[in-house]
Design a protein around this motif. Structure first.
Motif, PDB file in Angstrom:
ATOM      1  N   HIS A 154     -84.176  -0.250   3.181  1.00 10.15           N
ATOM      2  CA  HIS A 154     -83.958   0.520   3.890  1.00 10.15           C
ATOM      3  C   HIS A 154     -85.367   0.398   4.473  1.00 10.15           C
ATOM      4  N   THR A 155     -84.866   0.824   5.690  1.00 12.93           N
ATOM      5  CA  THR A 155     -85.866   0.158   7.169  1.00 12.93           C
ATOM      6  C   THR A 155     -87.239   0.946   7.577  1.00 12.93           C
ATOM      7  N   ILE A 176     -74.808  -4.005  -2.781  1.00  9.19           N
ATOM      8  CA  ILE A 176     -73.606  -2.957  -3.175  1.00  9.19           C
ATOM      9  C   ILE A 176     -73.827  -2.174  -2.557  1.00  9.19           C
ATOM     10  N   SER A 177     -74.239  -1.637  -1.335  1.00  5.85           N
ATOM     11  CA  SER A 177     -74.201  -1.000  -0.330  1.00  5.85           C
ATOM     12  C   SER A 177     -74.871  -1.901   0.536  1.00  5.85           C
ATOM     13  N   SER A 178     -75.101  -1.659   1.993  1.00 10.77           N
ATOM     14  CA  SER A 178     -75.767  -2.172   3.283  1.00 10.77           C
ATOM     15  C   SER A 178     -77.551  -2.184   3.030  1.00 10.77           C
ATOM     16  N   HIS A 179     -77.960  -1.478   2.181  1.00  8.29           N
ATOM     17  CA  HIS A 179     -79.213  -1.764   1.863  1.00  8.29           C
ATOM     18  C   HIS A 179     -79.263  -1.836   0.865  1.00  8.29           C
ATOM     19  N   ARG A 180     -77.557  -1.463   0.349  1.00  7.09           N
ATOM     20  CA  ARG A 180     -79.116  -2.072  -1.373  1.00  7.09           C
ATOM     21  C   ARG A 180     -77.831  -3.403  -2.312  1.00  7.09           C
ATOM     22  N   GLN A 210     -84.774  -9.755   5.807  1.00  5.02           N
ATOM     23  CA  GLN A 210     -84.522 -10.181   6.549  1.00  5.02           C
ATOM     24  C   GLN A 210     -83.503 -10.729   7.566  1.00  5.02           C
ATOM     25  N   ARG A 211     -82.441 -10.986   6.550  1.00  4.83           N
ATOM     26  CA  ARG A 211     -81.231 -11.252   7.257  1.00  4.83           C
ATOM     27  C   ARG A 211     -80.469  -9.724   6.976  1.00  4.83           C
ATOM     28  N   VAL A 212     -80.460  -9.040   6.112  1.00  8.95           N
ATOM     29  CA  VAL A 212     -80.055  -7.420   6.719  1.00  8.95           C
ATOM     30  C   VAL A 212     -80.712  -6.242   7.717  1.00  8.95           C
ATOM     31  N   MET A 213     -82.016  -6.474   8.161  1.00  6.89           N
ATOM     32  CA  MET A 213     -82.074  -6.178   9.509  1.00  6.89           C
ATOM     33  C   MET A 213     -82.016  -6.438  10.554  1.00  6.89           C
ATOM     34  N   SER A 214     -81.759  -8.339  10.020  1.00  8.83           N
ATOM     35  CA  SER A 214     -81.202  -8.317  11.311  1.00  8.83           C
ATOM     36  C   SER A 214     -79.815  -8.428  11.695  1.00  8.83           C
ATOM     37  N   GLU A 215     -79.405  -8.153  11.346  1.00 16.89           N
ATOM     38  CA  GLU A 215     -77.354  -7.295  11.069  1.00 16.89           C
ATOM     39  C   GLU A 215     -77.601  -6.385  11.755  1.00 16.89           C
ATOM     40  N   ASP A 252     -77.200  -2.400  16.947  1.00 18.21           N
ATOM     41  CA  ASP A 252     -77.504  -1.686  17.074  1.00 18.21           C
ATOM     42  C   ASP A 252     -77.278  -1.344  18.647  1.00 18.21           C
ATOM     43  N   VAL A 253     -77.186  -3.009  18.770  1.00 14.26           N
ATOM     44  CA  VAL A 253     -77.042  -3.314  20.098  1.00 14.26           C
ATOM     45  C   VAL A 253     -75.872  -3.986  20.652  1.00 14.26           C
TER      46      VAL A 253
END
Length: 202
Positions: A152-153, A129-133, A184-189, A194-195
Protein backbone atom coordinates in the motif's frame (compact mmCIF):
# COMPACT_ATOMS: atom_id res chain seq x y z
CA UNK A 1 16.09 -29.61 -11.52
CA UNK A 2 19.23 -29.74 -9.38
CA UNK A 3 19.88 -32.09 -6.47
CA UNK A 4 20.20 -29.11 -4.11
CA UNK A 5 16.81 -27.75 -5.22
CA UNK A 6 15.21 -31.18 -4.69
CA UNK A 7 16.72 -31.48 -1.21
CA UNK A 8 15.57 -27.96 -0.34
CA UNK A 9 12.07 -28.82 -1.52
CA UNK A 10 11.99 -31.92 0.67
CA UNK A 11 13.24 -29.91 3.66
CA UNK A 12 10.58 -27.28 3.04
CA UNK A 13 7.78 -29.84 2.87
CA UNK A 14 9.00 -31.63 5.99
CA UNK A 15 9.27 -28.38 7.96
CA UNK A 16 5.86 -27.12 6.86
CA UNK A 17 4.22 -30.48 7.53
CA UNK A 18 5.80 -30.53 10.99
CA UNK A 19 4.58 -26.99 11.66
CA UNK A 20 1.06 -27.92 10.61
CA UNK A 21 0.92 -30.66 13.25
CA UNK A 22 1.86 -28.38 16.15
CA UNK A 23 -0.93 -27.75 18.65
CA UNK A 24 0.15 -24.14 19.19
CA UNK A 25 2.29 -23.22 16.18
CA UNK A 26 4.37 -20.07 16.40
CA UNK A 27 2.52 -17.22 14.65
CA UNK A 28 4.17 -15.39 11.75
CA UNK A 29 6.44 -12.47 12.63
CA UNK A 30 5.32 -9.02 11.40
CA UNK A 31 7.93 -6.67 9.95
CA UNK A 32 7.22 -2.96 9.63
CA UNK A 33 8.76 -0.07 7.72
CA UNK A 34 8.92 3.54 8.88
CA UNK A 35 8.29 4.99 5.41
CA UNK A 36 7.11 3.77 2.03
CA UNK A 37 9.91 5.81 0.45
CA UNK A 38 12.75 3.56 -0.63
CA UNK A 39 15.24 6.41 -0.27
CA UNK A 40 15.23 6.43 3.50
CA UNK A 41 13.39 3.88 5.61
CA UNK A 42 13.93 1.51 8.51
CA UNK A 43 12.57 -2.01 8.85
CA UNK A 44 11.83 -3.14 12.35
CA UNK A 45 10.06 -5.82 14.36
CA UNK A 46 8.02 -5.26 17.46
CA UNK A 47 8.62 -3.84 19.98
CA UNK A 48 10.28 -1.26 17.74
CA UNK A 49 13.56 -3.15 17.24
CA UNK A 50 15.34 -1.67 14.18
CA UNK A 51 16.75 -4.40 11.96
CA UNK A 52 17.60 -2.88 8.58
CA UNK A 53 17.93 0.59 7.10
CA UNK A 54 17.44 1.48 3.44
CA UNK A 55 19.33 4.44 2.02
CA UNK A 56 19.51 5.83 -1.51
CA UNK A 57 21.98 8.26 -3.08
CA UNK A 58 20.12 8.61 -6.38
CA UNK A 59 22.12 5.88 -8.11
CA UNK A 60 21.88 2.91 -5.80
CA UNK A 61 19.82 1.68 -2.89
CA UNK A 62 21.70 0.08 0.01
CA UNK A 63 20.22 -2.28 2.59
CA UNK A 64 22.23 -2.11 5.83
CA UNK A 65 22.09 -4.47 8.80
CA UNK A 66 21.43 -2.32 11.89
CA UNK A 67 22.51 -5.08 14.27
CA UNK A 68 25.95 -5.50 12.68
CA UNK A 69 27.60 -2.10 12.03
CA UNK A 70 29.14 -1.91 8.58
CA UNK A 71 27.40 -4.99 7.23
CA UNK A 72 25.64 -4.45 3.90
CA UNK A 73 22.94 -6.95 3.02
CA UNK A 74 22.39 -5.90 -0.59
CA UNK A 75 22.95 -3.09 -3.07
CA UNK A 76 20.42 -2.29 -5.77
CA UNK A 77 22.14 -0.58 -8.71
CA UNK A 78 19.85 1.60 -10.84
CA UNK A 79 21.29 2.10 -14.33
CA UNK A 80 19.90 4.40 -16.98
CA UNK A 81 20.65 2.45 -20.15
CA UNK A 82 21.48 -1.06 -18.88
CA UNK A 83 19.40 -3.50 -16.82
CA UNK A 84 19.22 -2.79 -13.10
CA UNK A 85 21.29 -5.14 -10.97
CA UNK A 86 21.37 -6.42 -7.42
CA UNK A 87 24.46 -7.51 -5.53
CA UNK A 88 24.90 -9.32 -2.22
CA UNK A 89 28.32 -8.49 -0.72
CA UNK A 90 28.44 -11.75 1.23
CA UNK A 91 27.41 -13.99 -1.67
CA UNK A 92 29.01 -15.07 -4.92
CA UNK A 93 31.94 -12.72 -4.48
CA UNK A 94 29.50 -9.78 -4.44
CA UNK A 95 29.13 -10.04 -8.23
CA UNK A 96 26.06 -8.11 -9.43
CA UNK A 97 23.21 -10.04 -10.99
CA UNK A 98 20.43 -8.70 -13.18
CA UNK A 99 17.28 -7.97 -11.18
CA UNK A 100 15.26 -9.63 -13.94
CA UNK A 101 17.31 -12.79 -13.45
CA UNK A 102 17.27 -12.87 -9.64
CA UNK A 103 13.56 -12.02 -9.48
CA UNK A 104 12.39 -13.55 -12.75
CA UNK A 105 8.92 -13.01 -14.16
CA UNK A 106 7.42 -16.32 -15.22
CA UNK A 107 4.19 -18.24 -15.66
CA UNK A 108 3.51 -21.04 -13.20
CA UNK A 109 1.97 -24.39 -14.06
CA UNK A 110 -1.49 -23.11 -13.09
CA UNK A 111 -1.16 -20.20 -15.53
CA UNK A 112 -0.54 -17.60 -12.82
CA UNK A 113 2.02 -14.89 -13.51
CA UNK A 114 4.60 -14.79 -10.72
CA UNK A 115 8.08 -13.55 -9.94
CA UNK A 116 10.47 -16.34 -8.99
CA UNK A 117 13.22 -15.42 -6.55
CA UNK A 118 16.47 -17.37 -6.53
CA UNK A 119 17.81 -18.21 -3.05
CA UNK A 120 20.28 -20.60 -1.41
CA UNK A 121 17.22 -22.60 -0.33
CA UNK A 122 15.77 -22.95 -3.80
CA UNK A 123 13.31 -20.88 -5.90
CA UNK A 124 10.40 -19.02 -4.28
CA UNK A 125 7.44 -17.57 -6.16
CA UNK A 126 5.85 -14.17 -5.47
CA UNK A 127 2.19 -14.45 -6.50
CA UNK A 128 -0.18 -11.53 -6.82
CA UNK A 129 -3.26 -11.71 -4.58
CA UNK A 130 -4.51 -8.20 -5.40
CA UNK A 131 -2.97 -5.05 -6.84
CA UNK A 132 -1.19 -4.28 -3.56
CA UNK A 133 -0.84 -7.70 -1.96
CA UNK A 134 1.38 -10.65 -2.77
CA UNK A 135 2.19 -13.95 -1.12
CA UNK A 136 5.42 -15.91 -1.31
CA UNK A 137 5.56 -19.68 -1.81
CA UNK A 138 8.25 -22.27 -2.28
CA UNK A 139 7.99 -23.08 -5.97
CA UNK A 140 7.67 -26.75 -5.06
CA UNK A 141 4.73 -26.03 -2.70
CA UNK A 142 2.28 -23.46 -4.03
CA UNK A 143 -0.35 -24.27 -1.42
CA UNK A 144 1.33 -22.91 1.73
CA UNK A 145 2.64 -19.33 1.72
CA UNK A 146 5.74 -18.52 3.75
CA UNK A 147 5.12 -14.75 3.63
CA UNK A 148 2.31 -12.29 3.01
CA UNK A 149 3.27 -8.81 1.79
CA UNK A 150 1.50 -5.45 1.56
CA UNK A 151 2.44 -2.74 -0.95
CA UNK A 152 0.00 0.00 0.00
CA UNK A 153 1.14 3.53 -0.82
CA UNK A 154 0.94 4.78 2.76
CA UNK A 155 2.23 3.39 6.04
CA UNK A 156 -0.68 2.59 8.34
CA UNK A 157 -0.16 2.37 12.06
CA UNK A 158 0.01 -1.24 13.09
CA UNK A 159 -0.02 -2.57 9.51
CA UNK A 160 3.08 -4.65 8.72
CA UNK A 161 4.96 -4.50 5.44
CA UNK A 162 5.11 -8.27 5.47
CA UNK A 163 4.42 -11.28 7.67
CA UNK A 164 6.99 -14.07 7.71
CA UNK A 165 6.28 -17.59 8.91
CA UNK A 166 8.60 -18.59 11.74
CA UNK A 167 10.22 -21.47 9.86
CA UNK A 168 11.04 -19.16 6.93
CA UNK A 169 13.25 -16.84 9.02
CA UNK A 170 16.43 -18.01 7.19
CA UNK A 171 14.90 -16.34 4.11
CA UNK A 172 14.17 -13.03 5.84
CA UNK A 173 16.83 -10.99 4.02
CA UNK A 174 15.91 -12.44 0.63
CA UNK A 175 12.26 -11.62 1.33
CA UNK A 176 13.19 -8.10 2.45
CA UNK A 177 15.26 -7.34 -0.66
CA UNK A 178 12.66 -8.82 -3.00
CA UNK A 179 9.95 -6.92 -1.12
CA UNK A 180 11.75 -3.63 -1.85
CA UNK A 181 12.08 -4.50 -5.55
CA UNK A 182 8.46 -5.59 -5.79
CA UNK A 183 7.29 -2.45 -3.98
CA UNK A 184 9.23 -0.30 -6.41
CA UNK A 185 7.69 -2.16 -9.35
CA UNK A 186 4.14 -1.87 -7.96
CA UNK A 187 4.55 1.85 -7.21
CA UNK A 188 5.96 2.47 -10.71
CA UNK A 189 2.96 0.70 -12.23
CA UNK A 190 0.62 2.80 -10.07
CA UNK A 191 2.27 6.00 -11.33
CA UNK A 192 1.87 4.88 -14.95
CA UNK A 193 -1.81 4.16 -14.35
CA UNK A 194 -2.25 7.62 -12.84
CA UNK A 195 -0.58 9.20 -15.88
CA UNK A 196 -2.53 7.31 -18.55
CA UNK A 197 -5.86 6.82 -16.78
CA UNK A 198 -5.89 9.64 -14.24
CA UNK A 199 -6.24 9.61 -10.49
CA UNK A 200 -9.74 8.93 -9.16
CA UNK A 201 -11.71 12.08 -8.42
CA UNK A 202 -12.46 13.05 -4.87
Amino acid sequence: MTANWYKACLRHRFTMDSAATLVNPTPPTPYFMTSTSLKNATFYAQPGIPLYTITNDGKQTIVNDRRTPGRIVAIFHQREFLPNTISFPERNGSAPISVQKWLRKTKLADGTIAFVMGTDYGPYAWKMISSHRQKVYAQCDLDRPIASCSFHTTVSNGKPAFLLEYDAEPLREDILVAYLLQRQRVMSEDRLIDVFVGSPAG
